[in-house]
Design an enzyme around this catalytic site. Sequence first.
Site, PDB file in Angstrom:
ATOM      1  N   ARG A   1      -3.431   6.480   0.993  1.00 47.80           N
ATOM      2  CA  ARG A   1      -4.003   7.691   1.595  1.00 47.80           C
ATOM      3  C   ARG A   1      -3.088   8.422   2.554  1.00 47.80           C
ATOM      4  O   ARG A   1      -3.337   9.576   2.886  1.00 47.80           O
ATOM      5  CB  ARG A   1      -5.313   7.333   2.311  1.00 47.80           C
ATOM      6  CG  ARG A   1      -6.451   7.093   1.346  1.00 47.80           C
ATOM      7  CD  ARG A   1      -7.603   6.379   2.015  1.00 47.80           C
ATOM      8  NE  ARG A   1      -7.200   5.009   2.343  1.00 47.80           N
ATOM      9  CZ  ARG A   1      -8.008   4.100   2.865  1.00 47.80           C
ATOM     10  NH1 ARG A   1      -9.244   4.408   3.165  1.00 47.80           N
ATOM     11  NH2 ARG A   1      -7.559   2.889   3.112  1.00 47.80           N
TER      12      ARG A   1
ATOM     13  N   ARG B   1       0.815  -1.224   0.000  1.00 53.53           N
ATOM     14  CA  ARG B   1       0.000   0.000   0.000  1.00 53.53           C
ATOM     15  C   ARG B   1       0.842   1.265   0.000  1.00 53.53           C
ATOM     16  O   ARG B   1       0.425   2.291   0.544  1.00 53.53           O
ATOM     17  CB  ARG B   1      -0.958   0.033   1.203  1.00 53.53           C
ATOM     18  CG  ARG B   1      -2.075  -0.987   1.142  1.00 53.53           C
ATOM     19  CD  ARG B   1      -3.240  -0.487   0.294  1.00 53.53           C
ATOM     20  NE  ARG B   1      -4.207  -1.558   0.086  1.00 53.53           N
ATOM     21  CZ  ARG B   1      -5.336  -1.705   0.780  1.00 53.53           C
ATOM     22  NH1 ARG B   1      -5.645  -0.837   1.711  1.00 53.53           N
ATOM     23  NH2 ARG B   1      -6.135  -2.706   0.507  1.00 53.53           N
TER      24      ARG B   1
ATOM     25  N   ARG C   1      -6.385  11.125  -6.305  1.00 53.37           N
ATOM     26  CA  ARG C   1      -7.654  10.444  -6.135  1.00 53.37           C
ATOM     27  C   ARG C   1      -8.822  11.416  -6.276  1.00 53.37           C
ATOM     28  O   ARG C   1      -9.864  11.077  -6.838  1.00 53.37           O
ATOM     29  CB  ARG C   1      -7.699   9.760  -4.768  1.00 53.37           C
ATOM     30  CG  ARG C   1      -8.791   8.722  -4.675  1.00 53.37           C
ATOM     31  CD  ARG C   1      -8.828   8.148  -3.283  1.00 53.37           C
ATOM     32  NE  ARG C   1      -9.993   8.650  -2.608  1.00 53.37           N
ATOM     33  CZ  ARG C   1     -10.709   7.975  -1.745  1.00 53.37           C
ATOM     34  NH1 ARG C   1     -10.351   6.753  -1.412  1.00 53.37           N
ATOM     35  NH2 ARG C   1     -11.759   8.487  -1.187  1.00 53.37           N
TER      36      ARG C   1
ATOM     37  N   ASP D   1      -6.715  -3.185  -7.612  1.00 56.70           N
ATOM     38  CA  ASP D   1      -7.268  -3.816  -6.414  1.00 56.70           C
ATOM     39  C   ASP D   1      -7.592  -5.271  -6.721  1.00 56.70           C
ATOM     40  O   ASP D   1      -7.926  -5.604  -7.858  1.00 56.70           O
ATOM     41  CB  ASP D   1      -8.531  -3.093  -5.932  1.00 56.70           C
ATOM     42  CG  ASP D   1      -8.857  -3.478  -4.491  1.00 56.70           C
ATOM     43  OD1 ASP D   1      -8.284  -2.870  -3.577  1.00 56.70           O
ATOM     44  OD2 ASP D   1      -9.645  -4.418  -4.300  1.00 56.70           O
TER      45      ASP D   1
ATOM     46  N   TYR E   1     -14.689 -12.385  -0.281  1.00 55.49           N
ATOM     47  CA  TYR E   1     -15.411 -11.140  -0.572  1.00 55.49           C
ATOM     48  C   TYR E   1     -16.614 -11.398  -1.473  1.00 55.49           C
ATOM     49  O   TYR E   1     -17.679 -10.794  -1.307  1.00 55.49           O
ATOM     50  CB  TYR E   1     -14.475 -10.113  -1.221  1.00 55.49           C
ATOM     51  CG  TYR E   1     -13.468  -9.533  -0.248  1.00 55.49           C
ATOM     52  CD1 TYR E   1     -13.790  -8.430   0.537  1.00 55.49           C
ATOM     53  CD2 TYR E   1     -12.214 -10.101  -0.089  1.00 55.49           C
ATOM     54  CE1 TYR E   1     -12.879  -7.905   1.444  1.00 55.49           C
ATOM     55  CE2 TYR E   1     -11.289  -9.589   0.807  1.00 55.49           C
ATOM     56  CZ  TYR E   1     -11.635  -8.490   1.575  1.00 55.49           C
ATOM     57  OH  TYR E   1     -10.733  -7.985   2.480  1.00 55.49           O
TER      58      TYR E   1
HETATM   59  O1  CP3 Z   1      -0.121  -2.104  -2.435  1.00 55.18           O
HETATM   60  C1  CP3 Z   1      -0.387  -1.228  -3.280  1.00 55.18           C
HETATM   61  O2  CP3 Z   1      -0.093  -0.031  -3.125  1.00 55.18           O
HETATM   62  C2  CP3 Z   1      -1.038  -1.648  -4.586  1.00 55.18           C
HETATM   63  C3  CP3 Z   1      -2.441  -1.460  -4.695  1.00 55.18           C
HETATM   64  C4  CP3 Z   1      -3.350  -2.334  -3.856  1.00 55.18           C
HETATM   65  C5  CP3 Z   1      -4.563  -1.850  -3.306  1.00 55.18           C
HETATM   66  N1  CP3 Z   1      -5.216  -2.896  -2.753  1.00 55.18           N
HETATM   67  C6  CP3 Z   1      -5.028  -0.456  -3.369  1.00 55.18           C
HETATM   68  C7  CP3 Z   1      -6.101  -0.014  -2.470  1.00 55.18           C
HETATM   69  C8  CP3 Z   1      -3.262  -3.684  -3.539  1.00 55.18           C
HETATM   70  C9  CP3 Z   1      -2.144  -4.674  -3.817  1.00 55.18           C
HETATM   71  C10 CP3 Z   1      -4.462  -4.031  -2.863  1.00 55.18           C
HETATM   72  C11 CP3 Z   1      -4.763  -5.393  -2.405  1.00 55.18           C
HETATM   73  C12 CP3 Z   1      -5.999  -5.645  -1.667  1.00 55.18           C
HETATM   74  N2  CP3 Z   1      -7.211  -5.062  -1.838  1.00 55.18           N
HETATM   75  C13 CP3 Z   1      -6.130  -6.657  -0.687  1.00 55.18           C
HETATM   76  C14 CP3 Z   1      -5.044  -7.623  -0.290  1.00 55.18           C
HETATM   77  C15 CP3 Z   1      -4.031  -7.017   0.591  1.00 55.18           C
HETATM   78  C16 CP3 Z   1      -4.516  -6.663   1.945  1.00 55.18           C
HETATM   79  O3  CP3 Z   1      -4.581  -5.451   2.232  1.00 55.18           O
HETATM   80  O4  CP3 Z   1      -4.829  -7.579   2.743  1.00 55.18           O
HETATM   81  C17 CP3 Z   1      -7.449  -6.617  -0.224  1.00 55.18           C
HETATM   82  C18 CP3 Z   1      -8.033  -7.505   0.839  1.00 55.18           C
HETATM   83  C19 CP3 Z   1      -8.136  -5.619  -0.972  1.00 55.18           C
HETATM   84  C20 CP3 Z   1      -9.569  -5.238  -0.894  1.00 55.18           C
HETATM   85  C21 CP3 Z   1      -9.740  -3.852  -0.454  1.00 55.18           C
HETATM   86  N3  CP3 Z   1      -9.434  -2.756  -1.208  1.00 55.18           N
HETATM   87  C22 CP3 Z   1     -10.251  -3.412   0.794  1.00 55.18           C
HETATM   88  C23 CP3 Z   1     -10.689  -4.323   1.920  1.00 55.18           C
HETATM   89  C24 CP3 Z   1     -10.234  -2.028   0.760  1.00 55.18           C
HETATM   90  C25 CP3 Z   1     -10.779  -1.093   1.799  1.00 55.18           C
HETATM   91  C26 CP3 Z   1      -9.868  -0.982   2.957  1.00 55.18           C
HETATM   92  C27 CP3 Z   1      -9.103   0.314   2.873  1.00 55.18           C
HETATM   93  O5  CP3 Z   1      -7.892   0.299   3.113  1.00 55.18           O
HETATM   94  O6  CP3 Z   1      -9.773   1.330   2.609  1.00 55.18           O
HETATM   95  C28 CP3 Z   1      -9.672  -1.626  -0.480  1.00 55.18           C
HETATM   96  C29 CP3 Z   1      -9.436  -0.234  -0.928  1.00 55.18           C
HETATM   97  C30 CP3 Z   1      -8.065   0.104  -1.394  1.00 55.18           C
HETATM   98  N4  CP3 Z   1      -7.280  -0.684  -2.203  1.00 55.18           N
HETATM   99  C31 CP3 Z   1      -7.377   1.311  -1.132  1.00 55.18           C
HETATM  100  C32 CP3 Z   1      -6.150   1.248  -1.812  1.00 55.18           C
HETATM  101  C33 CP3 Z   1      -5.088   2.318  -1.890  1.00 55.18           C
HETATM  102  C34 CP3 Z   1      -7.935   2.481  -0.356  1.00 55.18           C
HETATM  103  C35 CP3 Z   1      -8.848   3.192  -1.297  1.00 55.18           C
HETATM  104  C36 CP3 Z   1      -8.972   4.646  -1.057  1.00 55.18           C
HETATM  105  O7  CP3 Z   1      -8.188   5.427  -1.658  1.00 55.18           O
HETATM  106  O8  CP3 Z   1      -9.874   5.016  -0.315  1.00 55.18           O
END
Ligand code: CP3
Length: 341
Positions: A27, A23, A36, A73, A150
């Site tokens: 944010r 990540r 964003r 994602d 999911y």
């Molecule tokens: O790592 C990176 O920077 C690459 C991009 C990436 C994202 N999600 C961007 C993201 C990667 C590799 C993921 C993987 C992901 N997504 C996983 C597996 C890794 C982990 O964290 O366990 C999972 C379970 C998801 C599903 C997901 N996406 C959830 C549960 C959420 C909401 C939780 C949160 O942090 O808000 C997301 C949103 C998400 N994916 C964000 C980002 C940067 C936040 C979105 C925003 O800008 O509001």
Amino acid sequence: MTKTILRALKGETLPVPPVWMMRQAGRYLPEYRATRAVAGDFLSLCYTPDLAAEVTLQPIRRYGFDAAILFADILLLPQALGADLWFAAGEGPRLSTVTTAGELAALKPKDAIHETLSPVYETVRILARELPNETTLIGFAGAPWTVATYMIAGRGTPDQGPAHALKATDRATFAGLIEVLTEATIDYLSAQVEAGAEVVKLFDSWAGSLRGADFDAFAVAPAKRIIAALKARHPGLPVIAFPREAGERYIGFAGATGADCVAIDNSVGAEWAAANVQKDGCVQGNLDPALLVTGGAALDRETRRVRDAFAKGPHIFNLGHGITPDADPENVARMLAALRG
Ligand code: CP3
């Protein structure tokens, strides 16, 4: 000359481990929040190649990480298979559910996924052109079990209860969903590699809730099939597997799946992982992301402790899970200074 991440993945022990963060585009960075806002929402950001490439590059410019991870994602794949997907503000992802044989059969065939996912491949092509020569480009997908949790619940769940329930009550539908996801994931990752990803990572964030034979059937076996198929299509492709919170099951995971590197979460000690997991090859991890919120001398100390614990073998320094939105960007610079100093 070869990129440091690729050298570590081939088994080389480097004097200073290469580093990136889960990540890292996110944010906690003001420039991410600004881009964003331009995109409007998270999914539009994922599907707009210029903007997705821009946020991928932001942490590389700011910190000089050794790897960039494609900005996308794990839930884009279910969407490409026909599920509805949306992000409710402040609540995380929501999806239409797959819990019956009929809903499983209504998913699109795997050949249809590229129509939705082609902007992701375009992001990879932009990044392959624009990244510095020394930076490795990592593509990724969710592992079938985690993505299925999911799709079955229609949202994130603390204990993956709905997925475990379907596994118990309608094993055929559950196993069928895992099968569909396994096949689609192979094609999705393969397309990322064709577009320019040099390494791929499989995120199994909820692997830790699979026990005993379920862990073998739904964490190990799908990863093994995905990795074998990818390596057959792309000889020499390095693969990182992240069976998060696998605990004792981290032991032997690389050998059982064919992964070149196992990413370790911070529920296990670095010293334990060095003794039990790193003997089989490269490991990635495992600083507690909370330290990037709290910082201070503890951050310096823990960064060096993780580095030193893994110093006798191939290691990619990373966090045990994603950096959180409340992390201080200054603490990332501090972590890198402690690591490299
Ligand atoms: O790592 C990176 O920077 C690459 C991009 C990436 C994202 N999600 C961007 C993201 C990667 C590799 C993921 C993987 C992901 N997504 C996983 C597996 C890794 C982990 O964290 O366990 C999972 C379970 C998801 C599903 C997901 N996406 C959830 C549960 C959420 C909401 C939780 C949160 O942090 O808000 C997301 C949103 C998400 N994916 C964000 C980002 C940067 C936040 C979105 C925003 O800008 O509001």
